[in-house]
Design an enzyme around this catalytic site. Structure first.
Site, short mmCIF file in Angstrom:
data_model
loop_
_atom_site.label_atom_id
_atom_site.label_comp_id
_atom_site.label_asym_id
_atom_site.label_seq_id
_atom_site.Cartn_x
_atom_site.Cartn_y
_atom_site.Cartn_z
N SER A 257 0.80 -1.22 0.00
CA SER A 257 0.00 0.00 0.00
C SER A 257 0.84 1.28 0.00
O SER A 257 0.35 2.33 -0.40
CB SER A 257 -0.92 0.00 1.22
OG SER A 257 -0.18 -0.22 2.40
N ASP B 28 -3.74 7.86 7.81
CA ASP B 28 -4.64 6.97 8.54
C ASP B 28 -3.78 6.27 9.60
O ASP B 28 -2.67 6.73 9.89
CB ASP B 28 -5.38 6.01 7.59
CG ASP B 28 -4.45 5.14 6.77
OD1 ASP B 28 -3.30 4.91 7.21
OD2 ASP B 28 -4.85 4.69 5.67
N HIS C 233 -0.70 4.53 7.32
CA HIS C 233 -0.01 5.10 6.16
C HIS C 233 0.41 6.54 6.36
O HIS C 233 -0.34 7.35 6.89
CB HIS C 233 -0.91 4.99 4.93
CG HIS C 233 -1.29 3.57 4.64
ND1 HIS C 233 -2.53 3.07 4.94
CD2 HIS C 233 -0.57 2.55 4.12
CE1 HIS C 233 -2.57 1.79 4.60
NE2 HIS C 233 -1.38 1.45 4.11
#
Ligand SMILES: *[C@@H]1O[C@H](CO)[C@@H](O)[C@H](O)[C@H]1NC(C)=O
Ligand SMILES: *[C@@H]1O[C@H](CO)[C@@H](O)[C@H](O)[C@H]1NC(C)=O
Ligand SMILES: *[C@@H]1O[C@H](CO)[C@@H](O)[C@H](O)[C@H]1NC(C)=O
Ligand SMILES: *[C@@H]1O[C@H](CO)[C@@H](O)[C@H](O)[C@H]1NC(C)=O
Ligand SMILES: *[C@@H]1O[C@H](CO)[C@@H](O)[C@H](O)[C@H]1NC(C)=O
Length: 360
Positions: free
Chosen positions: A37, A324, A327
């Site tokens: 990610s 978040d 991340h």
């Protein structure tokens, strides 16, 4: 239209300033990206998984809005591509087409790991092994585009940069998730790091066989210090000991990765590998020291650690390290990209930085 306008603005800007960093004239012909990610730019959008982010407030600071990037703005790869002089973002494998692939492809997938079972509790993801299979498809297409003697494709690919940033999920969504995975009962942290380093070594060697010669491998960040892991350490436990325990496990992987880079540089003819020290970069940055590090900018789901859809994020994104619970914000991604590209301390990149890798 917007794209054309930007080109026009940048071109006219160049004419005025006689910029030497010629626009649309990248330092390497292409950039290929393998990872999770931290690098994904849309590969998960059509997968059946909880690990997707193509909804607001993701992309709130990105010109195209929510695209499946796991942050508020550009991610580390977007910024690296710009530093390398590319005039556009590297397309995700999921919708890269035609001649576009000649500039490179991004195979990264949120949840993706070195091990194939990693993050399966979230649903589908594209593991490193599958990313390599996807790359093989690209190489075959490039062979056709660049003529039937695949010598020309091989020569072209040997000049490209291959960024590999993977392994976080093998900890966050595997080893430190004993409810779903057995690895922590099978391996000590030291053994697990060796197992992961070994598997990644084989994967990098596969990439070499497909024609890669210039590799930039990112180490893991301080995974235990993410708001997600702090929170999962739970109340009633010694949080700082729990955080340290996770960070130490990631550091074992990083130490092994750096040795692996040295070893591959010796063993694989004509190949150059470099290691980027993400943990060192983040911890030695004085500008990061004053930022909010323990809570995320957006309101997150306690299950996934991702932003809840349509929640209002903090207004001052540049004050937060975490977008978040897992991340980085664009500003932390920018630091990883900038100091990987041009090292500011001898410990940032080993044996040298991406600027030098590009020049080889
Ligand atoms: C070139 O062709 C050979 C045999 O078809 C294949 O094994 C190899 O992977 C190809 N190399 C590249 C860089 O496409
Ligand atoms: C919590 O763990 C840290 C080490 O990570 C240690 O220094 C500290 O003394 C511990 N606190 C308690 C109350 O046990
Ligand atoms: C290494 O590079 C040389 C010079 O470009 C080339 O002739 C040789 O085939 C390469 N060997 C491998 C294994 O890539
Ligand atoms: C990363 O950099 C820090 C210093 O900033 C250093 O202590 C650490 O050993 C480095 N890690 C690796 C794997 O080189
Ligand atoms: C936003 O950043 C500025 C500049 O650093 C700071 O003075 C201000 O307190 C921050 N505001 C919020 C809401 O974090």
């Amino acid at each position: 239209m917007l794209w054309m306008l930007l080109v026009f603005l940048l071109l006219s800007n160049m004419q005025q300033h006689y910029s030497c960093n010629a626009f649309g004239n990248p330092q390497v012909p292409c950039l290929f990206v393998f990872g999770d990610s931290l690098s994904d730019n849309g590969n998960n959008n059509n997968l059946f998984t909880l690990a997707k982010t193509n909804y607001p407030p993701y992309g709130i600071d990105f010109p195209m809005g929510p695209t499946g990037r796991f942050t508020n703005g550009r991610n580390v790869i977007d910024i690296l591509a710009q530093l390398l002089g590319f005039d556009d973002y590297i397309p995700p494998f999921a919708n890269a087409k035609g001649e576009e692939i000649l500039k490179g492809v991004n195979y990264a997938s949120g949840g993706g790991g070195i091990r194939s079972e990693t993050a399966q509790e979230l649903g589908d993801q594209i593991s490193m092994d599958q990313q390599l299979q996807n790359h093989q498809i690209t190489v075959l297409e490039m062979n056709q585009m660049l003529g039937n003697h695949n010598k020309s494709a091989a020569e072209y690919l040997s000049k490209c940069i291959y960024v590999v940033a993977i392994g976080s999920n093998d900890y966050v969504n595997n080893y430190f998730l004993p409810r779903f995975f057995l690895t922590s009962r099978i391996y000590t942290p030291q053994q697990y790091a060796v197992v992961l380093n070994h598997q990644l070594s084989q994967q990098l060697t596969t990439l070499y066989k497909y024609g890669a010669r210039k590799f930039a491998v990112y180490g893991l960040g301080a995974l235990g210090s993410t708001p997600y892991e702090r929170n999962s350490c739970g109340s009633g436990t010694n949080v700082s000991a729990c955080v340290d325990n996770i960070n130490n496990a990631a550091e074992l992987f990083n130490d092994g990765l750096k040795s692996l880079v040295a070893q591959l540089n010796q063993n694989l003819i004509n190949a150059t590998f470099i290691f980027i020290n993400s943990t060192g970069i983040a911890s030695s940055s004085s500008s990061m020291a004053s930022m909010v590090a323990d809570v995320p900018c957006c309101k997150v789901s306690s299950v996934t650690g991702l932003c809840v859809p349509f929640g209002n994020p903090c207004s001052n994104r540049s004050q937060y390290l975490f977008w978040d619970a897992l991340h980085p914000t664009e500003i932390l991604y920018e630091l990883y990209a900038r100091r990987g590209y041009k090292a500011e301390s001898p410990s940032d990149a080993y044996p040298f930085d991406i600027t030098h890798l590009a020049l080889l």
